[in-house]
Write a protein that holds these residues in place. Structure first.
Motif, PDB file in Angstrom:
ATOM      1  N   TYR A   1      11.763  61.696  42.447  1.00 45.58           N
ATOM      2  CA  TYR A   1      13.152  61.873  42.884  1.00 45.58           C
ATOM      3  C   TYR A   1      13.860  62.953  42.071  1.00 45.58           C
ATOM      4  O   TYR A   1      14.718  63.667  42.593  1.00 45.58           O
ATOM      5  CB  TYR A   1      13.899  60.540  42.803  1.00 45.58           C
ATOM      6  CG  TYR A   1      13.469  59.565  43.864  1.00 45.58           C
ATOM      7  CD1 TYR A   1      13.754  59.797  45.211  1.00 45.58           C
ATOM      8  CD2 TYR A   1      12.743  58.423  43.533  1.00 45.58           C
ATOM      9  CE1 TYR A   1      13.349  58.917  46.196  1.00 45.58           C
ATOM     10  CE2 TYR A   1      12.333  57.534  44.521  1.00 45.58           C
ATOM     11  CZ  TYR A   1      12.627  57.778  45.840  1.00 45.58           C
ATOM     12  OH  TYR A   1      12.215  56.911  46.821  1.00 45.58           O
TER      13      TYR A   1
ATOM     14  N   TYR B   1      19.125  58.373  38.239  1.00 44.98           N
ATOM     15  CA  TYR B   1      18.287  57.284  38.714  1.00 44.98           C
ATOM     16  C   TYR B   1      18.618  55.955  38.033  1.00 44.98           C
ATOM     17  O   TYR B   1      17.814  55.067  37.900  1.00 44.98           O
ATOM     18  CB  TYR B   1      16.794  57.590  38.545  1.00 44.98           C
ATOM     19  CG  TYR B   1      15.958  56.871  39.593  1.00 44.98           C
ATOM     20  CD1 TYR B   1      15.129  55.815  39.240  1.00 44.98           C
ATOM     21  CD2 TYR B   1      16.057  57.221  40.928  1.00 44.98           C
ATOM     22  CE1 TYR B   1      14.402  55.138  40.198  1.00 44.98           C
ATOM     23  CE2 TYR B   1      15.331  56.553  41.891  1.00 44.98           C
ATOM     24  CZ  TYR B   1      14.497  55.515  41.526  1.00 44.98           C
ATOM     25  OH  TYR B   1      13.785  54.839  42.476  1.00 44.98           O
TER      26      TYR B   1
ATOM     27  N   LEU C   1      21.191  59.939  47.425  1.00 44.61           N
ATOM     28  CA  LEU C   1      19.927  59.228  47.520  1.00 44.61           C
ATOM     29  C   LEU C   1      20.151  57.802  48.030  1.00 44.61           C
ATOM     30  O   LEU C   1      19.444  57.320  48.916  1.00 44.61           O
ATOM     31  CB  LEU C   1      19.254  59.197  46.146  1.00 44.61           C
ATOM     32  CG  LEU C   1      17.932  58.433  46.037  1.00 44.61           C
ATOM     33  CD1 LEU C   1      16.881  59.066  46.930  1.00 44.61           C
ATOM     34  CD2 LEU C   1      17.458  58.410  44.589  1.00 44.61           C
TER      35      LEU C   1
ATOM     36  N   ILE D   1      13.626  64.447  51.250  1.00 49.28           N
ATOM     37  CA  ILE D   1      12.773  63.334  50.828  1.00 49.28           C
ATOM     38  C   ILE D   1      11.601  63.182  51.797  1.00 49.28           C
ATOM     39  O   ILE D   1      10.442  63.020  51.374  1.00 49.28           O
ATOM     40  CB  ILE D   1      13.580  62.020  50.751  1.00 49.28           C
ATOM     41  CG1 ILE D   1      14.606  62.080  49.616  1.00 49.28           C
ATOM     42  CG2 ILE D   1      12.650  60.818  50.549  1.00 49.28           C
ATOM     43  CD1 ILE D   1      15.575  60.910  49.608  1.00 49.28           C
TER      44      ILE D   1
ATOM     45  N   ASP E   1       8.080  55.291  49.795  1.00 49.82           N
ATOM     46  CA  ASP E   1       9.106  54.611  49.011  1.00 49.82           C
ATOM     47  C   ASP E   1       9.138  53.134  49.422  1.00 49.82           C
ATOM     48  O   ASP E   1       8.374  52.692  50.285  1.00 49.82           O
ATOM     49  CB  ASP E   1      10.471  55.284  49.155  1.00 49.82           C
ATOM     50  CG  ASP E   1      10.999  55.279  50.585  1.00 49.82           C
ATOM     51  OD1 ASP E   1      10.599  54.393  51.379  1.00 49.82           O
ATOM     52  OD2 ASP E   1      11.818  56.159  50.927  1.00 49.82           O
TER      53      ASP E   1
END
Length: 517
Positions: free
Chosen positions: A98, A111, A130, A167, A178
Motif C-alpha cells: 500500500y 496505514y 484507501l 490498487i 486484499d
C-alpha cells in the motif's frame, strides 16, 4: 447484493442478546447440545472479530476438553475464507504494497487506519482514500454513494476512483489479494465443508459482503444459529449493515431477557436512549434488582477513582487525554487506547526487577531490558554486560548470578536503580504506590472510546457528552445510529454511571433525552 434471498428461514434460530444477558454463555450451551450429536469438525463458528472467535475457541476447549485443532472451523470470516482458499500470507497485500501504491499517486499512507470511533482524526489523505475505496466494495455500493455518505469535503469522487483503479492495477501486476478479495473469491469459488451446524456471532456488525459469505456457508448446513443485538450495532462507519440483521428471515427468535450486568437506574437511562431508534427489533429485558447509580456531574475532579474498576469513555479519542491527565495528576495506574505517557515496557521491567530483588528469577532477555533503565554507573560493569548479551536469551538467572557472573553493581529498589527514568514518570509511579495502587496485573482503570470497549464492562463508567464537530454533524444527519453508540456506552456499567456535562455545543443531549423519557 448479499445472497440472503437463498436463505432458508426454517432452519435459522436467532438469539437476541441485550447488554449483559449472557449471549456467549447461551451460545456455549447451544454448542454443548450440538456436540452430543455432531463431531466438532461438523460445526462451524464464525464471528465478526478475532476477539469473539478466540473467546469461543477458549470457552469451548475448556468446557468440553477439546483442543484448538478440534475446533478448526471456529474463526473470523476472513480467516475461514483464507484457510479454505489455501492462501499463503505472501499472496495477501501488505503494508509495503500500500505504501508503494501511495507513492505512485504522490500520497502518503501511515496505514494506521481509522480510529476505533470511525474518525479520520490525524490520518493522511492517502489513508482516507484507501479506506473509502475499500468501503465501497464491502458495502456493495458505488464510490459515488460512499462519497455522499461520508461528505469528506477534502476528497473527490475522482480521487477515490483513482485510488481504487491503482490498487486494482497493482494487484493484477503482482498477483496479490486484499482481505475483501479473499471474501469475494470465497463467495465465488470457495469450498464449504459439510457442516451440520453453523453459528454466526456478532451478526449485527456484518457488512453486506460478509452476509453473502454467511449465506453461502448456510446454504447446505442443517441448523443455523445467529446471535447479536441490533441495538448495539455501532460499526456502520466500518461497513456494517444493521438493516440486514433486522430484516433477517428466521424461523424462531429467542430474546435473552435478563441482564446480569445493568442495574435498574442505568437501564432506565439506556432505554430512554434506545427508544430514539424506530428501526429496531422489539425486545424487552429485565435489569438487575439493584438500583445502581446514575449521575450527571459537572467536572471529572468530582470523581473518586480510588477503588473499584472503571471505564473512562468518550465518543472521540481526542477527549481521552483529559482522563489521562486526571489519572497522572492523582497517581492512578491506568491503561489507555491513546498514547500512554507511561512506557508499558517500564512497568513490565519494574515487575521483573522487583521479582529478582525478592529472590525470584528472570530470563536473560528480560534482564537486558531491565538494564536499559540503568546507567553503567548504577547498573552493571560495562565489560560484563557484554557477556550477558552473548548468553542464551532464554536462560533463567537470579540476583546472585547477576552479581557474580554479569557485574551487577546495585540491588536498590527500582526507583533508585532505574536512574534513566525521567522525573515525570518516576514521580507519577511513586505517587501511585503511595496511594496503594498496584503496578502489576490488569489495570482497574481503562481509558477508551465507546467503540473501543464494546463487549466490555466495569463497576463504574464515566462518559463525556461532548463529541467532535464532524461526529456532531453525523449525529444530526443520522440520530438513530448515534443513539445506538450511546446505548452501548451506558450499558457497560455494573454499579454506577457518571455523565459529564458538556463544555461545547457539539454534544449528545443525554440529559434532555433522559429527562423527557
Amino acid at each position: 447484493m448479499s445472497q440472503l434471498s437463498n436463505w432458508n428461514p426454517s432452519k435459522v434460530k436467532l438469539f437476541l442478546g441485550p447488554p449483559g444477558t449472557g449471549k456467549t454463555t447461551t451460545l456455549m450451551q447451544q454448542l454443548s447440545d450440538c456436540l452430543i450429536y455432531y463431531p466438532p469438525n461438523r460445526i462451524c463458528f464464525v464471528a465478526f472479530t478475532k476477539r469473539a472467535a478466540t473467546e469461543a475457541v477458549t470457552r469451548a476447549a475448556e468446557k468440553f476438553g477439546l483442543s484448538s485443532e478440534d475446533l478448526t472451523y471456529f474463526r473470523t470470516l476472513h480467516s475461514f475464507a483464507f484457510r479454505q482458499l489455501g492462501y499463503s500470507t505472501k499472496m495477501v497485500m501488505s503494508v509495503g504494497d500500500y505504501i508503494n501504491i501511495a507513492r505512485s499517486l504522490n500520497l502518503h499512507i501511515s496505514y494506521r487506519g481509522l480510529k476505533d470511533d470511525g474518525s479520520f482524526h490525524g490520518q493522511t489523505k492517502g489513508d482516507r482514500l484507501l479506506f473509502l475505496a475499500n468501503l465501497a466494495r464491502i458495502q456493495e455500493k458505488t464510490i459515488q454513494q460512499v462519497h455522499a455518505d461520508w461528505v469528506d469535503e477534502n476528497l473527490s469522487v475522482y480521487e477515490i476512483q483513482q485510488m481504487q483503479e491503482t490498487i486494482n492495477a497493482y494487484k493484477l501486476e503482482t498477483g496479490k489479494q486484499d482481505f475483501t478479495d479473499i471474501i469475494e473469491q470465497f463467495i465465488k469459488h470457495g469450498n464449504v465443508p459439510p457442516f451440520d451446524v453453523l453459528f454466526v456471532d456478532e451478526a449485527q456488525d456484518l457488512s453486506p459482503i460478509q452476509w453473502s459469505m454467511v449465506a453461502k456457508l448456510a446454504e447446505h448446513t442443517g441448523e443455523v444459529y445467529v446471535a447479536g443485538d441490533d441495538d448495539q450495532a455501532i460499526f456502520k462507519w466500518a461497513g456494517a449493515d444493521v438493516n440486514q440483521f433486522i430484516n433477517l428471515p428466521v424461523g424462531k427468535t429467542v430474546v435473552l431477557d435478563q441482564s446480569y450486568r445493568v442495574p435498574s437506574k442505568i437501564a432506565t437511562c439506556a432505554n430512554a436512549v434506545i427508544s430514539q431508534v424506530s428501526n429496531r427489533l422489539s425486545k424487552v429485558w429485565k435489569p438487575r434488582l439493584e438500583l445502581g447509580v446514575a449521575k450527571f456531574i459537572s467536572d471529572i475532579d468530582q470523581l473518586d477513582l480510588s477503588t473499584g474498576s472503571w471505564l473512562l469513555l468518550a465518543r472521540n479519542s481526542y477527549l481521552l487525554k483529559t482522563y489521562q491527565e486526571l489519572c497522572m495528576r492523582k497517581g492512578y495506574v491506568f491503561e489507555s487506547s491513546v498514547e500512554n505517557p507511561i512506557d508499558p515496557q517500564l512497568l513490565a521491567d519494574i515487575r521483573v526487577w522487583e521479582r529478582l530483588r525478592n529472590g525470584g528469577i528472570a530470563t536473560v532477555s528480560q534482564v537486558l531490558s531491565v538494564y536499559e533503565w540503568m546507567t553503567s554507573r548504577v547498573g552493571v560493569q560495562y565489560g560484563k554486560k557484554s557477556r550477558l548479551k552473548e548468553a542464551d536469551p532464554e536462560r533463567t538467572i537470579n540476583i546472585l548470578d547477576l552479581e557474580r557472573d554479569f557485574g551487577l553493581i546495585t540491588t536498590a529498589i527500582w526507583h533508585e536503580a532505574f536512574d534513566r527514568i525521567d522525573s515525570y514518570q518516576r514521580e507519577y509511579l511513586l505517587t501511585a504506590l503511595k496511594r496503594g495502587e498496584k503496578l502489576t496485573g490488569e489495570a482497574r482503570i481503562r481509558i477508551n472510546t465507546i467503540h473501543g470497549v464494546k463487549g466490555g464492562q466495569a463497576e463504574n463508567v464515566v462518559v463525556f457528552m461532548d463529541m467532535a464537530q464532524r461526529t456532531y454533524r453525523e449525529y444530526k444527519n443520522n440520530p438513530e445510529d448515534e443513539a445506538r453508540v450511546w446505548y452501548v456506552a451506558l450499558t457497560r456499567a455494573i454499579n454506577a454511571l457518571y455523565v459529564i456535562h458538556p463544555s461545547t455545543p457539539n454534544h449528545y443531549p443525554l440529559d434532555t433525552i433522559i429527562r423527557g423519557h
